[in-house]
Design an enzyme around this catalytic site. Structure first.
Site, PDB file in Angstrom:
ATOM      1  N   ASP A   1      -7.383 -18.469 -11.403  1.00  0.00           N
ATOM      2  CA  ASP A   1      -8.821 -18.195 -11.359  1.00  0.00           C
ATOM      3  C   ASP A   1      -9.430 -19.025 -10.241  1.00  0.00           C
ATOM      4  OD1 ASP A   1      -8.929 -16.417 -13.541  1.00  0.00           O
ATOM      5  OD2 ASP A   1      -9.009 -18.075 -14.959  1.00  0.00           O
TER       6      ASP A   1
ATOM      7  N   ASP B   1     -10.395 -10.009 -13.215  1.00  0.00           N
ATOM      8  CA  ASP B   1     -11.451 -10.085 -14.230  1.00  0.00           C
ATOM      9  C   ASP B   1     -12.693  -9.330 -13.762  1.00  0.00           C
ATOM     10  OD1 ASP B   1      -9.733 -11.815 -15.646  1.00  0.00           O
ATOM     11  OD2 ASP B   1     -10.641 -13.591 -14.735  1.00  0.00           O
TER      12      ASP B   1
END
Length: 192
Positions: A145, A168
């Site tokens: 991330d 995401d």
């Protein structure tokens, strides 16, 4: 362009953007490193997690394996939904939405399944792609991330403290598009 080609192009481009950005961050940043992109509310902040939102853990090693296998099954369902929507000639907005959700799911699966066997650790060092001594094993990779938008940071409160990735984002955009095109995605029986 046919709806099938729109779906294929959407999935391929979205996965490429996701994986290129993750590999770049993993091979150019140490874990926890942060770069301000725009003002103080858009940052690249490298973190890793075992695959659940906000870094939640799910039952240790067994939970990680279950989560990855569940995602693989879910992707099969999404592929079926996409192919049926193409066959039914559903609105292109729905095809793009499902394609983005599929690409996001595949992007995070790639991390979970393969990153543990192709990268070494990012703790205190920049990771090496195709490392001699990888940090994990197949199905136990960590999800990368990096997108961080702390719109407001106070002493004890940060508004929007989630750190996420391209995959995401694709899932979120896909779900938003399904809401926008819901009458095409989920027609009532009388309209069908």
């Amino acid at each position: 362009m046919t709806k099938k080609n729109i779906a294929i192009l959407t999935v391929i481009v979205a996965i490429l953007i996701d994986q290129i950005s993750k590999i770049y961050v993993k091979t150019h940043f140490t874990l926890g490193e942060e770069v301000v992109v725009f003002a103080d509310w858009f940052k690249i902040h490298f973190t890793e997690n075992n695959g659940m939102a906000w870094g939640f853990e799910f039952g240790g090693r067994g939970g990680k394996l279950f989560l990855t296998l569940f995602r693989l099954i879910a992707v099969s369902g999404i592929v079926y939904w996409l192919t049926q929507s193409i066959k039914k000639n559903i609105h292109s907005g729905v095809i793009i939405a499902i394609s983005l959700i599929l690409a996001g799911a595949v992007g995070n699966i790639i991390d979970s399944v393969f990153y543990g066997i192709i990268f070494d650790s990012s703790h205190g060092q920049i990771a090496t792609l195709f490392a001699d001594k990888p940090y994990g094993e197949i199905f136990y990779g960590k999800v990368v991330d990096m997108l961080y938008f702390p719109i407001y940071e106070g002493e004890s409160f940060t508004f929007f403290n989630a750190i996420f990735n391209g995959a995401d984002s694709w899932i979120t955009i896909g779900v938003a598009l399904l809401f926008i095109y819901n009458k095409y995605a989920f027609p009532k029986e009388s309209e069908a």
